[in-house]
Design a protein around this motif. Sequence first.
Motif, short mmCIF file in Angstrom:
data_model
loop_
_atom_site.label_atom_id
_atom_site.label_comp_id
_atom_site.label_asym_id
_atom_site.label_seq_id
_atom_site.Cartn_x
_atom_site.Cartn_y
_atom_site.Cartn_z
N ILE A 34 0.89 -1.17 -0.06
CA ILE A 34 -0.12 -0.12 -0.02
C ILE A 34 0.88 1.16 -0.06
N LEU A 35 1.91 1.46 0.83
CA LEU A 35 2.66 2.39 0.85
C LEU A 35 3.56 2.75 -0.52
N ALA A 36 3.74 1.60 -1.04
CA ALA A 36 4.77 1.66 -2.31
C ALA A 36 3.78 2.14 -3.31
N LYS A 37 2.42 1.98 -3.36
CA LYS A 37 1.62 2.74 -4.30
C LYS A 37 1.91 4.29 -4.22
N LYS A 38 2.15 4.72 -2.94
CA LYS A 38 2.21 6.28 -2.72
C LYS A 38 3.65 6.70 -2.82
N LYS A 39 4.63 5.46 -2.89
CA LYS A 39 6.05 5.82 -3.09
C LYS A 39 6.62 6.31 -1.73
N GLU A 40 6.08 6.19 -0.52
CA GLU A 40 6.35 6.31 0.74
C GLU A 40 7.58 5.45 1.43
N TRP A 41 8.66 5.23 0.65
CA TRP A 41 9.65 4.44 1.11
C TRP A 41 10.20 4.80 2.47
N GLY A 42 10.13 5.81 2.81
CA GLY A 42 10.71 5.86 4.32
C GLY A 42 9.83 5.24 5.42
N LYS A 43 8.56 5.38 5.07
CA LYS A 43 7.69 4.84 6.18
C LYS A 43 7.84 3.09 5.83
N ILE A 44 7.77 2.63 4.62
CA ILE A 44 8.29 1.16 4.37
C ILE A 44 9.35 0.73 5.26
N VAL A 45 10.62 1.72 5.16
CA VAL A 45 11.63 1.26 5.87
C VAL A 45 11.46 0.98 7.45
N GLU A 46 10.67 2.07 7.87
CA GLU A 46 10.29 2.11 9.49
C GLU A 46 9.61 0.82 9.69
N TRP A 47 8.71 0.16 9.03
CA TRP A 47 7.88 -0.68 9.35
C TRP A 47 8.79 -2.32 9.38
N TRP A 48 9.77 -2.26 8.21
CA TRP A 48 10.45 -3.43 8.15
C TRP A 48 11.50 -3.37 9.23
N ASN A 49 11.94 -1.97 9.93
CA ASN A 49 12.83 -1.90 10.88
C ASN A 49 12.01 -2.59 12.10
N ARG A 50 10.90 -2.32 12.37
CA ARG A 50 9.99 -2.86 13.21
C ARG A 50 10.14 -4.49 13.46
N TYR A 51 9.84 -5.04 12.11
CA TYR A 51 9.64 -6.53 12.00
C TYR A 51 10.90 -7.11 12.15
N ILE A 52 12.04 -6.65 11.54
CA ILE A 52 13.52 -7.22 11.76
C ILE A 52 13.80 -7.09 13.31
N SER A 53 13.22 -6.17 14.09
CA SER A 53 13.84 -6.18 15.54
C SER A 53 12.87 -7.38 16.26
N LEU A 54 11.93 -7.77 15.83
CA LEU A 54 11.29 -8.90 16.35
C LEU A 54 11.74 -10.30 15.86
#
Length: 560
Positions: A492-512
């Motif tokens: 969903i974020l990629a459709k809006k090209k919000e790459w910074g938010k995508i990185v933040e979400w994957w930072n959260r997943y990687i921490s888990l």
Amino acid sequence: MAKCLKYTKGNGSVSMLKDPHILSIISGVLAFVVLLLIFILRSNKRLDEVLKALGLKKRLFMLSKRVTDKTDGTTFFWELEADHLFILFPFKSTVGFEVKRKKELGILEENFGLVNTGHPDFDEHFAVICNDQMFGVQFFQNLEIINLLQNLLNQWVKSIELNGKVLRTCISIKTKADPSLLTNHIAYLIKLKKTLETELSQVQTLVTKVSVFPVYLLYAIPICLCILELVANIWMEHTKGVDFSPLVYPKLIAVALFLWGPLALFYLFVAYKITRRYSGSYIKFTIASCLLPFWFFFSSLLIQSINGFFDKSPPRREIYAVIGQSPGKSSYTLVLSRPGEKEKEGRLNRFLRLIDPVAFRLRVKQEEYLRVRPNKTMVEIKVREGLLGIKWVESYTIFEISKDKPKGESKDKSMKDCHLSAYNLYKNRELDSAVLAYTKCLEENGEDPLIYYNRGVAYREKSNYLEAYNDFEKAISLKPDMLQAYKNIDWILAKKKEWGKIVEWWNRYISLRPDDPEGYYERGGAYYRMGAMKEAMEDATKACKLGKKEACEWVQKAKG
């Protein structure tokens, strides 16, 4: 005065011609009709040029039709099939032949009566296939016949064939050549027909009637065997009450090929011997060959049933972990793996996995499929060795890793029922109803990450991206390591090209889940889109080391 038609809704009225939905439908229909007319006119323009060169009347038709025509007292037919025009003269004969360019010969077609005409220039470019070698040698060594065939086989003509019923020629309409080459084509065909009639009348032994019964019998044998095998398979499954599903399908295929292969080769040998005597022998042999895949399929079913029905081996229990799910239109499959085992690399290991794989698939019922959670569910399978050495599944039980209770007993029955109902609506593409059903499920049974996730998927399919984003976010709040929810947020974020938010979400997943390569691989993709090549390469390298093959390929490609 004529009035516009109207329909009313509530207290207002709206013109039908102003309704955007009706206008879009009308526009679509008109566009389709215009494109269809353009296509027909373009196709018929080329056809008209060919017919004019042949001296035939122009025709306008959309579907393939046979047209009767007459010239110099000789009746013939012509018909259009796709991009080919066929001209046919009725001609009954047991002798059959086909003349075509050598580069257009089918697989093994030269083994069905290739005739050497004795004319090197002709034999170099053309092939003559005849079912009667004596007639073929006598007829095609005639220089006048060869000259006639060379005149006929110009750039437009693909083949000339006598198939026992008609003498026909195939003309390719799409050929980019001078139409004047076809000016005398029909006259040449009539001359060839008369020459054939003369030659065949002189050799009475060549026109002896041959019964077509052996050919029909040849076709009937595999069809009847398929029916018998299917009936036997159904009877054995009904008698035992199980379907004898093999644990590993490649092993079944290997055994079936070993047992069925010699019969198939013998059948092909007999088919070759029988069909060679008839006109159009290559086509008849091809039809017989096309029946083999169906015969093999039903033979495999019979071998599968025999392997289980006559099996006397004792059952053995094996435990597998569910590592994935694979839904289909009419089947639901779990991907299973032996606990603690990992696939090894190497060609030998890849070959051995075909016979005894680390991971394989198990078909289950829909309600069982919906209850399963990958990496948290186990399956106990009762395996039998099989009469033919093909392991097969007699029964299975799905349960939690804790093994305290079977999978699903801790779930509330109401939650299962409403989830199943909503999922069926989604599968049938009734998205609005599915959203309402998932919402009702949440209201009646409380919060559940899977329900939020599935409702988010339904919202996403409806293009309601804000609602979908909120549901995926809620699912993650309830189940922080829900990988698929992160992937959908990424999408969903990629459709809006919000790459910074995508990185933040994957930072959260990687921490888990620091040992999951998916997180690094997806975050690397976001970095790549941002232009941060260094970070993207680091994440891809990390994902590669953790076993993500796509990441390894990307790294190799990036390094050049």
